[in-house]
Enzyme design. Structure first.
Site, PDB file in Angstrom:
ATOM      1  N   LEU A   1       0.807  -1.219   0.000  1.00 11.85           N
ATOM      2  CA  LEU A   1       0.000   0.000   0.000  1.00 11.85           C
ATOM      3  C   LEU A   1       0.841   1.271   0.000  1.00 11.85           C
ATOM      4  O   LEU A   1       0.353   2.345   0.304  1.00 11.85           O
ATOM      5  CB  LEU A   1      -0.990   0.019   1.175  1.00 11.85           C
ATOM      6  CG  LEU A   1      -1.972  -1.153   1.223  1.00 11.85           C
ATOM      7  CD1 LEU A   1      -2.839  -1.056   2.464  1.00 11.85           C
ATOM      8  CD2 LEU A   1      -2.825  -1.198  -0.021  1.00 11.85           C
ATOM      9  N   CYS A   2       2.119   1.143  -0.308  1.00  8.44           N
ATOM     10  CA  CYS A   2       3.016   2.297  -0.394  1.00  8.44           C
ATOM     11  C   CYS A   2       3.786   2.236  -1.708  1.00  8.44           C
ATOM     12  O   CYS A   2       4.941   2.639  -1.789  1.00  8.44           O
ATOM     13  CB  CYS A   2       4.000   2.293   0.761  1.00  8.44           C
ATOM     14  SG  CYS A   2       3.258   2.390   2.384  1.00  8.44           S
ATOM     15  N   GLY A   3       3.151   1.701  -2.754  1.00 10.10           N
ATOM     16  CA  GLY A   3       3.830   1.445  -4.016  1.00 10.10           C
ATOM     17  C   GLY A   3       4.549   2.637  -4.599  1.00 10.10           C
ATOM     18  O   GLY A   3       5.713   2.555  -4.976  1.00 10.10           O
TER      19      GLY A   3
ATOM     20  N   PHE B   1       5.541   5.389  -3.112  1.00  6.56           N
ATOM     21  CA  PHE B   1       6.599   5.783  -2.180  1.00  6.56           C
ATOM     22  C   PHE B   1       7.820   4.890  -2.371  1.00  6.56           C
ATOM     23  O   PHE B   1       8.937   5.369  -2.584  1.00  6.56           O
ATOM     24  CB  PHE B   1       6.053   5.677  -0.747  1.00  6.56           C
ATOM     25  CG  PHE B   1       7.074   5.815   0.347  1.00  6.56           C
ATOM     26  CD1 PHE B   1       7.580   7.062   0.676  1.00  6.56           C
ATOM     27  CD2 PHE B   1       7.496   4.703   1.063  1.00  6.56           C
ATOM     28  CE1 PHE B   1       8.509   7.191   1.704  1.00  6.56           C
ATOM     29  CE2 PHE B   1       8.415   4.829   2.081  1.00  6.56           C
ATOM     30  CZ  PHE B   1       8.919   6.075   2.413  1.00  6.56           C
ATOM     31  N   ASN B   2       7.617   3.587  -2.323  1.00  2.00           N
ATOM     32  CA  ASN B   2       8.724   2.636  -2.461  1.00  2.00           C
ATOM     33  C   ASN B   2       9.376   2.722  -3.838  1.00  2.00           C
ATOM     34  O   ASN B   2      10.602   2.691  -3.960  1.00  2.00           O
ATOM     35  CB  ASN B   2       8.244   1.211  -2.206  1.00  2.00           C
ATOM     36  CG  ASN B   2       7.827   0.986  -0.770  1.00  2.00           C
ATOM     37  OD1 ASN B   2       8.372   1.576   0.150  1.00  2.00           O
ATOM     38  ND2 ASN B   2       6.832   0.142  -0.577  1.00  2.00           N
TER      39      ASN B   2
END
Length: 117
Positions: free
Chosen positions: A41-43, A45-46
């Site tokens: 759920l932080c695609g 960002f990562n």
């Protein structure tokens, strides 16, 4: 951040300061701290962090520098493993379980300081 640290270092010229601020005169090895999430759920960002890491590693290596990676968070380490496995010197995962504390951050900072020294 880099500009701020350079400005701070320049303002302390001639004074006795920590080698963390003034450096030690050698620039042959760089340690990049890659901080990503442990879970999904932080695609975006990562992905942005991994993309910037890949770019920086390539720039430094093109300049003849040795690069090491210190990965905080499972996602970054997993993605970078395939391309840069020999450069990953540490992996810190699950640090926010049950929650991230100052003590955890302090432990990582102490390890990074030891590696710098």
């Amino acid at each position: 951040m880099e500009a701020m640290i350079q400005n701070l270092a320049a303002s302390t010229a001639g004074q006795s300061v920590s080698p963390l601020l003034s450096g030690h005169g050698r620039e042959e090895t760089y340690l990049l701290v890659v901080a990503t999430s442990d879970r999904g759920l932080c695609g975006g960002f990562n992905t942005a962090i991994v993309r910037a890491t890949r770019k920086r590693v390539r720039e430094l290596e093109a300049a003849g520098k040795k690069v090491k990676l210190y990965c905080v968070g499972r996602k970054g380490a997993e993605i970078l493993q395939g391309e840069f496995s020999g450069r990953i010197v540490a992996r810190k995962t699950g640090i926010a379980r049950p929650r991230l504390t100052y003590g955890v951050a302090e432990g990582i900072a102490a390890e990074l300081l030891q590696m710098f020294e």
